[in-house]
Write a protein that holds these residues in place. Structure first.
Motif, PDB file in Angstrom:
ATOM      1  N   SER A  22       0.825  -1.209   0.000  1.00 29.90           N
ATOM      2  CA  SER A  22       0.000   0.000   0.000  1.00 29.90           C
ATOM      3  C   SER A  22       0.863   1.263   0.000  1.00 29.90           C
ATOM      4  O   SER A  22       1.634   1.490   0.942  1.00 29.90           O
ATOM      5  N   THR A  68      -0.315   4.240   0.364  1.00 33.78           N
ATOM      6  CA  THR A  68      -0.836   5.058   1.465  1.00 33.78           C
ATOM      7  C   THR A  68      -0.088   4.734   2.757  1.00 33.78           C
ATOM      8  O   THR A  68       0.375   5.637   3.463  1.00 33.78           O
ATOM      9  N   VAL A  87      -6.012  12.669   2.098  1.00 31.20           N
ATOM     10  CA  VAL A  87      -6.362  12.475   0.698  1.00 31.20           C
ATOM     11  C   VAL A  87      -7.218  13.671   0.301  1.00 31.20           C
ATOM     12  O   VAL A  87      -8.258  13.922   0.913  1.00 31.20           O
ATOM     13  N   LEU A 123      -2.383  12.905  -2.674  1.00 32.37           N
ATOM     14  CA  LEU A 123      -2.028  12.321  -1.379  1.00 32.37           C
ATOM     15  C   LEU A 123      -1.056  13.300  -0.730  1.00 32.37           C
ATOM     16  O   LEU A 123       0.035  13.545  -1.258  1.00 32.37           O
ATOM     17  N   GLU A 130     -12.749  11.508   0.870  1.00 33.67           N
ATOM     18  CA  GLU A 130     -11.334  11.793   1.057  1.00 33.67           C
ATOM     19  C   GLU A 130     -10.614  10.659   1.779  1.00 33.67           C
ATOM     20  O   GLU A 130      -9.649  10.884   2.500  1.00 33.67           O
ATOM     21  N   ARG A 131     -11.075   9.436   1.540  1.00 30.61           N
ATOM     22  CA  ARG A 131     -10.354   8.248   1.996  1.00 30.61           C
ATOM     23  C   ARG A 131      -9.615   7.678   0.792  1.00 30.61           C
ATOM     24  O   ARG A 131     -10.071   7.801  -0.337  1.00 30.61           O
ATOM     25  N   SER A 132      -8.513   7.017   1.047  1.00 26.83           N
ATOM     26  CA  SER A 132      -7.731   6.476  -0.068  1.00 26.83           C
ATOM     27  C   SER A 132      -8.400   5.223  -0.629  1.00 26.83           C
ATOM     28  O   SER A 132      -8.994   4.440   0.117  1.00 26.83           O
ATOM     29  N   SER A 184      -7.059   2.115   0.912  1.00 24.96           N
ATOM     30  CA  SER A 184      -7.600   1.669   2.205  1.00 24.96           C
ATOM     31  C   SER A 184      -8.693   0.624   2.009  1.00 24.96           C
ATOM     32  O   SER A 184      -8.900  -0.225   2.868  1.00 24.96           O
ATOM     33  N   GLU A 237      -0.065   6.526 -10.308  1.00 26.15           N
ATOM     34  CA  GLU A 237       0.444   7.373  -9.239  1.00 26.15           C
ATOM     35  C   GLU A 237       1.675   8.124  -9.718  1.00 26.15           C
ATOM     36  O   GLU A 237       2.607   7.522 -10.250  1.00 26.15           O
TER      37      GLU A 237
END
Length: 178
Positions: free
Chosen positions: A34, A36, A50, A83, A112-114, A117, A163
């Motif tokens: 991950s 994140t 995020v 991020l 606004e959560r990755s 996740s 990314e």
């Protein structure tokens, strides 16, 4: 993915980029865990966030559709985020999900959560080969040394995750520019 007809020549297999990449960047770009979690760990005391930039139905770029095996012109769910650590963007990410693969997944509720996740909690998650670009075009305003992408699959769900590692991350971590 990168060798198919009409693919974007900027994307190349991870192994092909290794000679041009420093060991410090290799650890970031070649990691399959991950991103994140890696950013949170590298950030230390910095607050991770995020920042949702865009989320909508739209047509993927040609190279994105080809990477997913999606017919050209077909709509997909598109999501772009930054991020950030202490409100400074370290990575820009763009995700593309074919609509027919959503199967009730309400990714529009991530806010606004990755995405990671959710993805990395899936027990049968499979990640395809990583591709790398030194000239990421999916965020024209972003400037950074490297970008990577791969397709994640969870049952019949597929998502292309791209990314772009930004210059702010390079500066904040004291990484070499390449």
């Amino acid at each position: 993915m990168s060798n198919g007809p009409g693919s974007d020549p900027r994307w190349r297999p991870l192994a092909a980029a290794r000679p041009a990449m420093t060991p410090e960047w290799w650890r970031w770009v070649a990691s399959r865990d991950s991103l994140t979690a890696r950013l949170v760990a590298a950030g230390g005391h910095r607050a991770f966030r995020v920042r949702l930039l865009d989320q909508r139905l739209g047509r993927p770029r040609r190279d994105e559709a080809l990477a997913l095996g999606l017919p050209l012109g077909r709509l997909a769910w598109l999501r772009e985020v930054a991020l950030c650590l202490d409100e400074r963007p370290w990575v820009m990410a763009r995700s593309v999900v074919p609509l027919d693969g959503l199967h009730g997944q309400r990714l529009d509720r991530l806010g606004e959560r990755s995405l990671g996740s959710w993805l990395f909690r899936q027990p049968d998650l499979a990640r395809g080969p990583l591709e790398v670009a030194a000239d990421p075009a999916f965020f024209p305003a972003a400037s950074g040394p490297w970008a990577r992408r791969s397709v994640f699959r969870h049952r019949r769900f597929a998502v292309l995750v791209q990314e772009c590692f930004l210059d702010t991350m390079t500066d904040d971590l004291g990484l070499p520019s390449r």
